[in-house]
Design a protein around this motif. Sequence first.
Motif, PDB file in Angstrom:
ATOM      1  N   LYS A  35      44.706  29.784  40.397  1.00 62.16           N
ATOM      2  CA  LYS A  35      45.172  30.443  39.181  1.00 62.16           C
ATOM      3  C   LYS A  35      45.696  31.839  39.499  1.00 62.16           C
ATOM      4  N   MET A  36      45.028  32.514  40.421  1.00 68.32           N
ATOM      5  CA  MET A  36      45.482  33.843  40.826  1.00 68.32           C
ATOM      6  C   MET A  36      46.884  33.773  41.426  1.00 68.32           C
ATOM      7  N   ALA A  37      47.130  32.738  42.215  1.00 72.17           N
ATOM      8  CA  ALA A  37      48.463  32.560  42.807  1.00 72.17           C
ATOM      9  C   ALA A  37      49.515  32.376  41.717  1.00 72.17           C
ATOM     10  N   SER A  38      49.178  31.610  40.686  1.00 67.39           N
ATOM     11  CA  SER A  38      50.111  31.406  39.561  1.00 67.39           C
ATOM     12  C   SER A  38      50.351  32.715  38.818  1.00 67.39           C
ATOM     13  N   LEU A  39      49.283  33.476  38.624  1.00 62.21           N
ATOM     14  CA  LEU A  39      49.414  34.764  37.943  1.00 62.21           C
ATOM     15  C   LEU A  39      50.313  35.712  38.731  1.00 62.21           C
ATOM     16  N   LYS A  40      50.177  35.670  40.040  1.00 58.73           N
ATOM     17  CA  LYS A  40      51.025  36.493  40.906  1.00 58.73           C
ATOM     18  C   LYS A  40      52.491  36.096  40.751  1.00 58.73           C
ATOM     19  N   GLN A  41      52.748  34.807  40.698  1.00 58.38           N
ATOM     20  CA  GLN A  41      54.117  34.305  40.542  1.00 58.38           C
ATOM     21  C   GLN A  41      54.715  34.710  39.198  1.00 58.38           C
ATOM     22  N   HIS A  42      53.831  34.919  38.214  1.00 54.72           N
ATOM     23  CA  HIS A  42      54.291  35.339  36.886  1.00 54.72           C
ATOM     24  C   HIS A  42      54.464  36.854  36.785  1.00 54.72           C
ATOM     25  N   GLY A  43      54.322  37.545  37.903  1.00 51.34           N
ATOM     26  CA  GLY A  43      54.619  38.968  37.930  1.00 51.34           C
ATOM     27  C   GLY A  43      53.453  39.908  37.727  1.00 51.34           C
ATOM     28  N   HIS A  44      52.239  39.362  37.646  1.00 52.44           N
ATOM     29  CA  HIS A  44      51.079  40.224  37.482  1.00 52.44           C
ATOM     30  C   HIS A  44      50.661  40.826  38.826  1.00 52.44           C
ATOM     31  N   GLN A  45      50.028  41.999  38.768  1.00 51.52           N
ATOM     32  CA  GLN A  45      49.485  42.648  39.957  1.00 51.52           C
ATOM     33  C   GLN A  45      48.006  42.269  40.069  1.00 51.52           C
ATOM     34  N   LEU A  46      47.574  41.860  41.255  1.00 51.61           N
ATOM     35  CA  LEU A  46      46.205  41.369  41.445  1.00 51.61           C
ATOM     36  C   LEU A  46      45.419  42.265  42.402  1.00 51.61           C
ATOM     37  N   TYR A  47      44.182  42.572  41.989  1.00 50.45           N
ATOM     38  CA  TYR A  47      43.335  43.454  42.783  1.00 50.45           C
ATOM     39  C   TYR A  47      41.908  42.906  42.845  1.00 50.45           C
ATOM     40  N   ILE A  48      41.173  43.347  43.865  1.00 54.79           N
ATOM     41  CA  ILE A  48      39.741  43.062  43.986  1.00 54.79           C
ATOM     42  C   ILE A  48      38.990  44.382  43.831  1.00 54.79           C
ATOM     43  N   LEU A  49      37.925  44.350  43.030  1.00 55.48           N
ATOM     44  CA  LEU A  49      37.004  45.486  42.927  1.00 55.48           C
ATOM     45  C   LEU A  49      35.603  44.906  43.081  1.00 55.48           C
ATOM     46  N   SER A  50      34.968  45.160  44.228  1.00 58.90           N
ATOM     47  CA  SER A  50      33.727  44.447  44.522  1.00 58.90           C
ATOM     48  C   SER A  50      32.716  45.320  45.252  1.00 58.90           C
ATOM     49  N   ASN A  51      31.448  45.151  44.880  1.00 59.53           N
ATOM     50  CA  ASN A  51      30.350  45.683  45.681  1.00 59.53           C
ATOM     51  C   ASN A  51      30.113  44.700  46.812  1.00 59.53           C
ATOM     52  N   THR A  52      30.516  45.070  47.995  1.00 62.01           N
ATOM     53  CA  THR A  52      30.456  44.134  49.112  1.00 62.01           C
ATOM     54  C   THR A  52      30.395  44.893  50.428  1.00 62.01           C
ATOM     55  N   SER A  53      30.099  44.154  51.486  1.00 58.46           N
ATOM     56  CA  SER A  53      29.985  44.734  52.827  1.00 58.46           C
ATOM     57  C   SER A  53      31.202  44.361  53.667  1.00 58.46           C
ATOM     58  N   GLN A  54      31.111  44.660  54.948  1.00 57.26           N
ATOM     59  CA  GLN A  54      32.188  44.317  55.885  1.00 57.26           C
ATOM     60  C   GLN A  54      32.412  42.811  55.968  1.00 57.26           C
ATOM     61  N   LEU A  55      31.471  42.018  55.454  1.00 62.65           N
ATOM     62  CA  LEU A  55      31.615  40.563  55.500  1.00 62.65           C
ATOM     63  C   LEU A  55      32.674  40.046  54.533  1.00 62.65           C
ATOM     64  N   PHE A  56      33.175  40.916  53.657  1.00 56.17           N
ATOM     65  CA  PHE A  56      34.252  40.490  52.752  1.00 56.17           C
ATOM     66  C   PHE A  56      35.397  39.888  53.546  1.00 56.17           C
ATOM     67  N   TYR A  76      40.797  31.329  29.925  1.00 55.35           N
ATOM     68  CA  TYR A  76      41.159  32.696  29.519  1.00 55.35           C
ATOM     69  C   TYR A  76      42.350  33.200  30.327  1.00 55.35           C
ATOM     70  N   LEU A  77      42.342  32.935  31.626  1.00 59.92           N
ATOM     71  CA  LEU A  77      43.427  33.395  32.485  1.00 59.92           C
ATOM     72  C   LEU A  77      44.762  32.734  32.116  1.00 59.92           C
ATOM     73  N   ASP A  78      44.685  31.535  31.544  1.00 66.38           N
ATOM     74  CA  ASP A  78      45.919  30.862  31.107  1.00 66.38           C
ATOM     75  C   ASP A  78      46.699  31.714  30.103  1.00 66.38           C
ATOM     76  N   GLY A  79      45.961  32.553  29.367  1.00 67.79           N
ATOM     77  CA  GLY A  79      46.623  33.410  28.387  1.00 67.79           C
ATOM     78  C   GLY A  79      47.594  34.396  29.006  1.00 67.79           C
ATOM     79  N   PHE A  80      47.398  34.705  30.288  1.00 74.76           N
ATOM     80  CA  PHE A  80      48.295  35.627  30.977  1.00 74.76           C
ATOM     81  C   PHE A  80      49.514  34.907  31.541  1.00 74.76           C
ATOM     82  N   LEU A  81      49.543  33.588  31.400  1.00 79.09           N
ATOM     83  CA  LEU A  81      50.669  32.812  31.937  1.00 79.09           C
ATOM     84  C   LEU A  81      51.682  32.469  30.846  1.00 79.09           C
ATOM     85  N   ASN A  82      51.352  32.809  29.619  1.00 76.64           N
ATOM     86  CA  ASN A  82      52.246  32.482  28.496  1.00 76.64           C
ATOM     87  C   ASN A  82      53.285  33.591  28.284  1.00 76.64           C
TER      88      ASN A  82
END
Length: 199
Positions: free
Chosen positions: A92-113, A193-199
């Motif tokens: 779905k993220m790939a589809s959102l990207k194709q529709h022109g949206h900007q995609l980011y990660i915001l995560s509490n995580t370690s070097q294992l990401f 919910y994410l489908d709403g950003f594809l319309n």
Amino acid sequence: MNLVFDFGNVIIEWDKEVFLKTLLPDDESRCRVDTAIFGSGLWEEMDAGIYTVEEVEHKVNEDLLHEFEEEVHQIMWYWYRYVRFYDDVVKKMASLKQHGHQLYILSNTSQLFYPCMEERAPELASILDGKILSYEVKQSKPEPEIYQTLLTTFELEPSHTYFFDDLEKNLEAARNQGINTYQVTDISLFLEYLDGFLN
């Protein structure tokens, strides 16, 4: 639109019980390892960039008198091999990207990401516009500073930004910065919910 995704329980399952029970079927052993890793605060400190994975592994093994070295190693370095990966979310993220949206990660995580992403979802590297990882910026959700780092680093307008996370405290902190939010409690509903950003 700027769409910001948490990692655990949004893109990949984060359920320590899955790998703890797989690696340590004995209740007493599992409890001891769980306490040493997750009950000690070391995991959060690792995500915050205070300690490396190597340092936490060493501290845990010392605490457990080196009794569960192999199990601890598997948990510390390869937990992501034992849990579900939400492939449909990445698609779905790939589809959102194709529709022109900007995609980011915001995560509490370690070097294992990075090994986790490379092994479980290498396609993410080509569709993400950026990422803010707690261990790299030495900030963690729900501290307001990490949201400001996100907004300023990528020059995002809060009102044009949506943040998806499974924890309400993290979402509340984002809303305090003017960011739109959605709590991920069910992956099927999230995909709808994410489908709403594809319309």
